[in-house]
Design a protein around this motif. Sequence first.
Motif, PDB file in Angstrom:
ATOM      1  N   GLU A   1       4.720   5.259  -5.404  1.00  0.00           N
ATOM      2  CA  GLU A   1       5.057   4.816  -6.759  1.00  0.00           C
ATOM      3  C   GLU A   1       6.405   4.087  -6.821  1.00  0.00           C
ATOM      4  O   GLU A   1       7.193   4.272  -7.755  1.00  0.00           O
TER       5      GLU A   1
ATOM      6  N   ARG B   1      -4.475  -7.330 -15.533  1.00  0.00           N
ATOM      7  CA  ARG B   1      -5.933  -7.520 -15.603  1.00  0.00           C
ATOM      8  C   ARG B   1      -6.287  -8.742 -16.459  1.00  0.00           C
ATOM      9  O   ARG B   1      -7.233  -9.458 -16.159  1.00  0.00           O
TER      10      ARG B   1
ATOM     11  N   MET C   1      -5.498  -5.554  -6.652  1.00  0.00           N
ATOM     12  CA  MET C   1      -6.011  -4.222  -6.935  1.00  0.00           C
ATOM     13  C   MET C   1      -4.994  -3.150  -6.544  1.00  0.00           C
ATOM     14  O   MET C   1      -4.840  -2.129  -7.224  1.00  0.00           O
ATOM     15  N   LEU C   2      -4.278  -3.377  -5.441  1.00  0.00           N
ATOM     16  CA  LEU C   2      -3.216  -2.446  -5.036  1.00  0.00           C
ATOM     17  C   LEU C   2      -2.116  -2.386  -6.092  1.00  0.00           C
ATOM     18  O   LEU C   2      -1.612  -1.301  -6.432  1.00  0.00           O
TER      19      LEU C   2
ATOM     20  N   VAL D   1      -0.514  -2.838 -16.373  1.00  0.00           N
ATOM     21  CA  VAL D   1      -1.915  -2.838 -15.911  1.00  0.00           C
ATOM     22  C   VAL D   1      -2.754  -3.783 -16.770  1.00  0.00           C
ATOM     23  O   VAL D   1      -3.516  -4.616 -16.254  1.00  0.00           O
TER      24      VAL D   1
ATOM     25  N   SER E   1       0.828  -1.202   0.000  1.00  0.00           N
ATOM     26  CA  SER E   1       0.000   0.000   0.000  1.00  0.00           C
ATOM     27  C   SER E   1       0.867   1.260   0.000  1.00  0.00           C
ATOM     28  O   SER E   1       0.571   2.231  -0.712  1.00  0.00           O
TER      29      SER E   1
ATOM     30  N   ASP F   1      -3.360  -0.510  -9.172  1.00  0.00           N
ATOM     31  CA  ASP F   1      -3.367   0.930  -8.900  1.00  0.00           C
ATOM     32  C   ASP F   1      -1.952   1.500  -8.924  1.00  0.00           C
ATOM     33  O   ASP F   1      -1.739   2.639  -9.375  1.00  0.00           O
TER      34      ASP F   1
ATOM     35  N   LYS G   1       2.330   1.813  -3.416  1.00  0.00           N
ATOM     36  CA  LYS G   1       1.361   2.412  -4.339  1.00  0.00           C
ATOM     37  C   LYS G   1       1.329   3.929  -4.181  1.00  0.00           C
ATOM     38  O   LYS G   1       1.339   4.680  -5.167  1.00  0.00           O
TER      39      LYS G   1
ATOM     40  N   ALA H   1      -0.854   1.802 -12.495  1.00  0.00           N
ATOM     41  CA  ALA H   1      -1.608   2.876 -13.156  1.00  0.00           C
ATOM     42  C   ALA H   1      -1.090   4.249 -12.726  1.00  0.00           C
ATOM     43  O   ALA H   1      -0.963   5.159 -13.555  1.00  0.00           O
ATOM     44  N   LYS H   2      -0.778   4.368 -11.424  1.00  0.00           N
ATOM     45  CA  LYS H   2      -0.281   5.651 -10.927  1.00  0.00           C
ATOM     46  C   LYS H   2       1.090   5.982 -11.517  1.00  0.00           C
ATOM     47  O   LYS H   2       1.444   7.156 -11.706  1.00  0.00           O
TER      48      LYS H   2
END
Length: 562
Positions: free
Chosen positions: A473, A516, A497-498, A512, A467, A501, A470, A504-505
């Motif tokens: 970065e 997925r 999901m973390l 990503v 976390s 994210d 994330k 993506a960040k």
Amino acid sequence: MNATRLLPLGKALVKFFQVASLNATPPRKRLLHSSLRLCSSPKDLKSVHAVMIKSESHQDSFTMNQFITLCSRFNQVDRALLAFKQMEEPNVFVYNAMIGSFLHQTEPIKALQLFVEMLKSEMLPTCHTFSHLIKVCTQIPATGMGESVHGQVRKMGFGCHLVVQTGLINFYTVSNRVEESRRVFDEMSVRDAFSWNTMIFCCVNCGDMETANELFDEMVERNTVSWNTMIAGYARLGDVESAASLFKQMPGKNLISWTSMISCYSHNGLFKEALETFEAMKEAGMSPDKVTMTTVISACAHLGAFEVGRRTHHSAILNGFQIDVYIGSALVDMYAKCGRIERSLVIFFKLEEKNLFCWNSVIDGLAMHGRAKDAFYIFSKMTESHVKPNSVTFVSILSACTHAGLVEEGRKMFLSMTMDHSIAPEMEHYTCMVDLLARAGFLEEALDLIRSMELIPNSVAWRALLSGCKVHENVQVGNFAMDKLMALDPKKSSSYMLLVDMFAKANRWAEVAALRWKLKGMSVQKGIPGCSWIEMDGLIHEFPAADTSHPLLVSFSFSYLD
């Protein structure tokens, strides 16, 4: 004859019958035994003891037996021992009474020493002597000596006495020796309700609910203790369904029955059901006790049910409950979790006595509300009051540091926990520190802390690090944390999901898309749906995630369409 002349005659007859009745038994002994029965305080005991010595009744075994038993009831074991030592020839019943008095005061060594003196006096023990001896072995506890006593019981022919056999079952139960308990139970030719309940408790205590249920079904006459023991056993194992089923079948519920069921629901996270059972208990005309009130207030805290908790608090005051450390700590926790931290502090500071639970509750409440400095202040007052913090205290303090971003203070408290208070860090403490460091951007330090742990890091610690990666970065450390998470909990959706994210960040859209696509081919669990509770007009409404079946939601949908 004139009626006034009959009065002296009537008085003379009454006096004659009084003297005649007194002459039937020794008047001093009769008066003394009456005085013993009327004793209501230690002060009365002192007066009666003086009369016994003056009349030399302290040498009478029957009188002394009564006196020692009475001393035990008033917790006057020293006076009983003094009277016992003044006897020249105490019989076995007096010895039994004195041994029982020591047991009542939880002084098993003195009871054992007296038994040895009894044997030296060439006094033969009775079944009650052995019953006391078995309790001595239970209190110490002494398994080897208990087996020796069991052998003496068989040798002297007391193996068939109900009180001795039940005592042996209880002794082996305390020693976690179910087979020996069952062997004694099976040897019993006569069993009363107490022996049945003791054997059931033995099985429940060892977690063997299958055998306990078999014995329960075999009982001819079950009493309230039998039902309560079974309910408590299922509750302890988390088998709420079986506990609730028994509770509904139970013919006569007492306060312990209701409180056990409320605690069962509360300890297994079914707080709404706990409050509903409490309401049913009140409707049944049963008044709660301190334990019930504490459990209900705690359930309100977990639900955030402020109005129900406030009413329970008000009811406790109206019914004369003292707001002691147990109810007090529950109220402090409840008001804090319901967002009323100021009221929580008022309750805390009004408490005349504060134990560790009270201090921990208020520190945790302040941490929850982001008031780290106030939490540190309360912690300093706690140590000044010579209350030693425990591991829970430091979880709350470190959590306060995490919410407020106080990295340096968190480092100091983590070191102080081991250096100043000799508390070994547990997984919760490590997780708090990892979360604190990761949120503040000290990702390498957080990773080093995980690697240096004496415990095996769990998924919560690695997820806290991921976390933080994330937020800041840091893809490199994040990938490493994710590898560890996949090994520990490969089907946990929140971890993926973390990672999505984080990619993506960092504008790494290729990763990503690849992740997925990978997730589509995996049976990743989304976990148990979330659940919310809302309190409206004193009623608790439960809303599971994605559930549209609640009447309020349905009515809202139709009104919106209209």
